[in-house]
Each structure stands twice: as C-alpha cells, then as structure tokens.
Scaffold this active site. Structure first.
Site, PDB file in Angstrom:
ATOM      1  N   CYS A   2      20.557  25.574  25.857  1.00 23.33           N
ATOM      2  CA  CYS A   2      19.927  24.848  26.964  1.00 23.33           C
ATOM      3  C   CYS A   2      20.288  25.587  28.232  1.00 23.33           C
ATOM      4  O   CYS A   2      21.433  25.544  28.680  1.00 23.33           O
ATOM      5  CB  CYS A   2      20.409  23.403  27.015  1.00 23.33           C
ATOM      6  SG  CYS A   2      19.747  22.485  28.423  1.00 23.33           S
ATOM      7  N   GLU A 110      12.648  25.353  27.102  1.00 25.36           N
ATOM      8  CA  GLU A 110      13.055  26.345  26.111  1.00 25.36           C
ATOM      9  C   GLU A 110      11.938  27.362  25.969  1.00 25.36           C
ATOM     10  O   GLU A 110      10.762  27.051  26.200  1.00 25.36           O
ATOM     11  CB  GLU A 110      13.373  25.686  24.764  1.00 25.36           C
ATOM     12  CG  GLU A 110      14.131  26.578  23.795  1.00 25.36           C
ATOM     13  CD  GLU A 110      15.388  27.187  24.410  1.00 25.36           C
ATOM     14  OE1 GLU A 110      15.290  28.343  24.892  1.00 25.36           O
ATOM     15  OE2 GLU A 110      16.420  26.516  24.440  1.00 25.36           O
TER      16      GLU A 110
END
Length: 241
Positions: A2, A110
């Site tokens: 992340c 992402e």
C-alpha cells in the site's frame, strides 16, 4: 503493498467515526483532505493515549523509524509491514507488541502490471463508501542530541483477496469497525491479534480503473478517483514521484 491512499475526512469526522476523546490536539491544517497521500507525509492516526489509555487522534509521519535507529532513518522501506513477518522483524516486532494504531482512509490505490512497460492504476475501497481503517503500527524515535521526538507509522499488508489478486500480490490489512478496540488494546504476547491480519472480504469491496495522473504526487484532487470512461493505454510509471 500500500503506497498511496485517499483521506477525505476532516478532524471532526475522523474523531466521530473512530470515537476518539480529543480532536483538538493539533491544527486543522494538518488534516487537509488528500486524494494522493504519499509516504513521508504527515497523516492522522488513532492510537491509545500512553497517558490516559483512551483513543486519541494524532499526527505522525508515514514510514516507520525504529526506536533503535541511530540517525532517525530506516535502512529499507518501512511504509508497509508484512503480516507474515511482523512478529519477528527487528523493525516492527516491538511496535507490534505494544504500539498498534488505526490509519483512517477512504480509498487506496494499486498499480496492475499490464506488461513489461505498462501499469494500470486502480482505486479500491469498501462498498458502503464509509471511512475505514488500515491496521497500523506506530513508533517514537528520539534524537539523542536534541531530545526531539519523531513519531512515525506503517501500514500492515497481507495476501490479496479475490478482488485484489488480479491487480497485485499484496493488499493492506483493513479492519472491520467491530475489531478496532481489540486491535488497539494492549494484551499479553499469547493473545496478540494475529487473526485480524487477513484479507478483507472481497465481496465487501470494489475496484475500478483510474487515470495515470495519480502516478504523480503533485496531483491531488477528486478527479484522481474518477473511473476511466474509456480504457486508456497507461505508460510505465514509477510508484512514487
């Protein structure tokens, strides 16, 4: 991993959602909404106050610096901590035992590898469009010369769920609201909340393609999370700029 996320909430909304007892410990300028939160920035986190034991909202820098660091730096990237090794990693194991926190967020990004030269960014969130919290760890480092303290945090990651698997091989640990108290509460080593370090249910999440502008941290506005109406060819971009 992340490496970018979105936080739209102001101080009051975070305090209400996370049920903190002090929302006036820092200036509102530290809580300007961000649609492109990047490592090394100052961000709000929720922890249990070392003094009162109650939930408090405070600001820390993203990228954990171990308390034993000699120079206030980490020798490798510490924006994320792997769930599988958090209990044994020298950088994270003490924080894992004693200093867990909640990291408020609304969306995370992402990048899906399309081929050797191209990546497609995605925005991912929970379906009810509510604020959620990443499982985090925090640490306090003290400069031996000046006595100045630096507080930092990291976000835990785990295996991807069915939604995330086609996009990336890792995902952040997202906690259900019912688990916030257990995550924050100190406990003995035999009862640490390892079972919470798991993928969030795929059926409770959604993901969509977004534009390439999110690849540049200088870009920071609501348009970054707007779905692409037409697939566009994405050039290979570094994760951070």
């Amino acid at each position: 991993m992340c490496g970018r996320y979105v936080r739209r909430a102001d101080k009051q909304r975070i305090s209400e959602w996370m049920q903190t007892h002090n929302s006036d410990v820092f200036d509102d300028s530290d809580l300007a909404p961000s649609y492109n939160v990047a490592p090394q920035s100052l961000q709000p986190v929720v922890r249990l106050s070392p003094e009162t034991g109650e939930r408090e909202l405070t600001v820390m820098r993203w990228g954990l610096v171990p308390f034993w660091s000699k120079d206030g730096k980490a020798s490798f990237s510490t924006i994320n901590a792997k769930s599988e090794t958090v209990a044994t990693s020298a950088a994270f194991r003490e924080a894992w035992k004693q200093r867990r926190c909640l990291v408020p967020a609304d969306v995370f990004y992402e990048w899906q590898k399309v081929d050797e030269k191209n990546k497609q960014p995605f925005a991912i969130t929970v379906k009810d469009d509510a604020m959620f919290a990443f499982a985090g760890l925090w640490e306090s480092w003290k400069d031996r010369g000046t006595g100045q303290k630096l507080r930092t945090f990291t976000i835990l990651t785990t295996d991807p769920n069915e939604l995330m698997q086609p996009i990336h091989n890792r995902m952040p640990v997202i906690l259900h609201r019912r688990d916030y108290e257990r995550w924050l509460t100190p406990t003995d080593p035999a009862h640490l909340p390892l079972d919470l370090l798991k993928p969030y249910p795929a059926g409770e999440m959604e993901a969509w393609k977004v534009g390439r502008a999110v690849g540049n941290t200088k870009n920071n506005d609501p348009s970054l999370i707007e779905p692409l109406e037409i697939d566009e060819q994405c050039s290979s971009l570094p994760l951070f700029e």
